[in-house]
Design a protein around this motif. Sequence first.
Motif, PDB file in Angstrom:
ATOM      1  N   PRO A  99       0.807  -1.229   0.000  1.00 37.14           N
ATOM      2  CA  PRO A  99       0.000   0.000   0.000  1.00 37.14           C
ATOM      3  C   PRO A  99       0.837   1.276   0.000  1.00 37.14           C
ATOM      4  N   LEU A 100       1.955   1.277   0.742  1.00 43.53           N
ATOM      5  CA  LEU A 100       2.776   2.482   0.808  1.00 43.53           C
ATOM      6  C   LEU A 100       3.384   2.799  -0.547  1.00 43.53           C
ATOM      7  N   ALA A 101       3.980   1.794  -1.180  1.00 43.40           N
ATOM      8  CA  ALA A 101       4.579   1.997  -2.498  1.00 43.40           C
ATOM      9  C   ALA A 101       3.517   2.374  -3.525  1.00 43.40           C
ATOM     10  N   ALA A 102       2.348   1.744  -3.430  1.00 50.47           N
ATOM     11  CA  ALA A 102       1.271   2.054  -4.371  1.00 50.47           C
ATOM     12  C   ALA A 102       0.830   3.506  -4.234  1.00 50.47           C
ATOM     13  N   ARG A 103       0.699   3.993  -2.979  1.00 52.23           N
ATOM     14  CA  ARG A 103       0.278   5.370  -2.765  1.00 52.23           C
ATOM     15  C   ARG A 103       1.347   6.347  -3.271  1.00 52.23           C
ATOM     16  N   LEU A 104       2.612   6.019  -3.059  1.00 54.45           N
ATOM     17  CA  LEU A 104       3.690   6.877  -3.559  1.00 54.45           C
ATOM     18  C   LEU A 104       3.704   6.902  -5.086  1.00 54.45           C
ATOM     19  N   ASN A 105       3.464   5.735  -5.707  1.00 52.39           N
ATOM     20  CA  ASN A 105       3.381   5.688  -7.168  1.00 52.39           C
ATOM     21  C   ASN A 105       2.242   6.549  -7.685  1.00 52.39           C
ATOM     22  N   GLU A 106       1.101   6.491  -6.989  1.00 52.23           N
ATOM     23  CA  GLU A 106      -0.058   7.305  -7.379  1.00 52.23           C
ATOM     24  C   GLU A 106       0.269   8.794  -7.312  1.00 52.23           C
ATOM     25  N   ALA A 107       1.136   9.154  -6.369  1.00 49.18           N
ATOM     26  CA  ALA A 107       1.518  10.558  -6.193  1.00 49.18           C
ATOM     27  C   ALA A 107       2.616  10.991  -7.166  1.00 49.18           C
ATOM     28  N   GLY A 108       3.029  10.072  -8.043  1.00 52.28           N
ATOM     29  CA  GLY A 108       4.029  10.420  -9.045  1.00 52.28           C
ATOM     30  C   GLY A 108       5.452  10.151  -8.633  1.00 52.28           C
ATOM     31  N   CYS A 109       5.647   9.273  -7.640  1.00 49.62           N
ATOM     32  CA  CYS A 109       6.992   8.955  -7.151  1.00 49.62           C
ATOM     33  C   CYS A 109       7.442   7.586  -7.614  1.00 49.62           C
ATOM     34  N   GLY A 110       8.652   7.536  -8.141  1.00 45.98           N
ATOM     35  CA  GLY A 110       9.300   6.257  -8.311  1.00 45.98           C
ATOM     36  C   GLY A 110       9.830   5.831  -6.952  1.00 45.98           C
TER      37      GLY A 110
ATOM     38  N   ALA B  18      16.537  15.092   9.662  1.00 50.10           N
ATOM     39  CA  ALA B  18      15.202  14.610   9.310  1.00 50.10           C
ATOM     40  C   ALA B  18      14.167  15.701   9.560  1.00 50.10           C
ATOM     41  N   ASP B  19      13.088  15.649   8.799  1.00 45.45           N
ATOM     42  CA  ASP B  19      12.011  16.623   8.966  1.00 45.45           C
ATOM     43  C   ASP B  19      11.059  16.249  10.085  1.00 45.45           C
ATOM     44  N   ASP B  20      10.888  14.953  10.322  1.00 47.24           N
ATOM     45  CA  ASP B  20       9.958  14.531  11.370  1.00 47.24           C
ATOM     46  C   ASP B  20      10.186  13.072  11.705  1.00 47.24           C
ATOM     47  N   LEU B  21       9.601  12.653  12.825  1.00 48.57           N
ATOM     48  CA  LEU B  21       9.642  11.266  13.260  1.00 48.57           C
ATOM     49  C   LEU B  21       8.220  10.802  13.518  1.00 48.57           C
ATOM     50  N   LEU B  22       7.862   9.649  12.969  1.00 51.82           N
ATOM     51  CA  LEU B  22       6.548   9.064  13.189  1.00 51.82           C
ATOM     52  C   LEU B  22       6.704   7.731  13.914  1.00 51.82           C
ATOM     53  N   PRO B  23       5.868   7.477  14.914  1.00 45.71           N
ATOM     54  CA  PRO B  23       5.942   6.197  15.622  1.00 45.71           C
ATOM     55  C   PRO B  23       5.254   5.093  14.834  1.00 45.71           C
ATOM     56  N   LYS B  24       5.762   3.886  14.945  1.00 48.26           N
ATOM     57  CA  LYS B  24       5.058   2.716  14.418  1.00 48.26           C
ATOM     58  C   LYS B  24       4.183   2.147  15.535  1.00 48.26           C
ATOM     59  N   PRO B  25       3.074   1.483  15.227  1.00 44.85           N
ATOM     60  CA  PRO B  25       2.588   1.216  13.871  1.00 44.85           C
ATOM     61  C   PRO B  25       1.613   2.291  13.398  1.00 44.85           C
ATOM     62  N   LEU B  26       1.702   2.643  12.124  1.00 46.57           N
ATOM     63  CA  LEU B  26       0.756   3.556  11.494  1.00 46.57           C
ATOM     64  C   LEU B  26       0.357   2.993  10.134  1.00 46.57           C
ATOM     65  N   ASP B  27      -0.810   3.392   9.680  1.00 52.64           N
ATOM     66  CA  ASP B  27      -1.310   2.934   8.398  1.00 52.64           C
ATOM     67  C   ASP B  27      -0.351   3.355   7.279  1.00 52.64           C
ATOM     68  N   PRO B  28       0.075   2.424   6.417  1.00 51.53           N
ATOM     69  CA  PRO B  28       1.049   2.740   5.371  1.00 51.53           C
ATOM     70  C   PRO B  28       0.611   3.868   4.443  1.00 51.53           C
ATOM     71  N   GLU B  29      -0.680   3.929   4.122  1.00 55.96           N
ATOM     72  CA  GLU B  29      -1.144   4.987   3.232  1.00 55.96           C
ATOM     73  C   GLU B  29      -1.063   6.350   3.917  1.00 55.96           C
ATOM     74  N   PHE B  30      -1.344   6.391   5.227  1.00 56.95           N
ATOM     75  CA  PHE B  30      -1.172   7.639   5.970  1.00 56.95           C
ATOM     76  C   PHE B  30       0.290   8.067   5.946  1.00 56.95           C
ATOM     77  N   VAL B  31       1.193   7.111   6.155  1.00 54.12           N
ATOM     78  CA  VAL B  31       2.625   7.420   6.171  1.00 54.12           C
ATOM     79  C   VAL B  31       3.059   7.983   4.817  1.00 54.12           C
ATOM     80  N   ALA B  32       2.569   7.382   3.733  1.00 56.40           N
ATOM     81  CA  ALA B  32       2.899   7.880   2.394  1.00 56.40           C
ATOM     82  C   ALA B  32       2.395   9.308   2.205  1.00 56.40           C
ATOM     83  N   ASP B  33       1.160   9.569   2.646  1.00 55.12           N
ATOM     84  CA  ASP B  33       0.598  10.917   2.521  1.00 55.12           C
ATOM     85  C   ASP B  33       1.399  11.918   3.345  1.00 55.12           C
ATOM     86  N   PHE B  34       1.786  11.509   4.548  1.00 52.56           N
ATOM     87  CA  PHE B  34       2.553  12.403   5.422  1.00 52.56           C
ATOM     88  C   PHE B  34       3.930  12.682   4.830  1.00 52.56           C
ATOM     89  N   LEU B  35       4.533  11.662   4.226  1.00 52.61           N
ATOM     90  CA  LEU B  35       5.838  11.835   3.602  1.00 52.61           C
ATOM     91  C   LEU B  35       5.763  12.846   2.457  1.00 52.61           C
TER      92      LEU B  35
END
Length: 199
Positions: A30-41, A110-127
Amino acid sequence: MIMDEISENFSGGHHMVALVADPALATAGPLAARLNEAGCGVLTARTLAEAGEIVTHHRLDYALLELRLDGVDALDLVRAIRVLNPLARIIVHTWYADVSAAVAVTKAGADDLLPKPLDPEFVADFLISGISEDVSDTEGVRRQHIETIFAASGRNVSLASRRLLLNRRSLQRLIKRYDESPRTESSDLSSAIETLRFD
């Protein structure tokens, strides 16, 4: 060759490049898919050596890193990414999320630190943007994370502090502050927290 193995996970034709250096996330999902959707390799690495190869050979727009790779802190990796890619957005997403870790990764660049566990799609959006449709309050996510682990530990401060890698007194102060400032529960916020794993 390491670079050949890594490049298999890279989708060409994108305008931006994201590094994901995390053994748990270095697969299609899901994380890679969301990043791909956002135009990221997406370039993935499971080890510091692989991540170092990517940082040396690619311009990066985004980087998502686990704090500990190969059993050591990846602070030098954060520094290298910041030096070589001064405009990159770097997020450390880790099980080792405490105040000292937040200070260390921020000092490293680093710009920020996020704790695990978090939803992969949220992490992609936050990134990508620093915000998410699901969760708009990073401090709220951190609070939910702490409260969830505290509850899963049977409200045992010692056990929860070990799981959170927080000083026992620091956790007690946080819990007291949270108890004194109740917040409205958000189903969106709760949905961002995955089932906890204490393997």
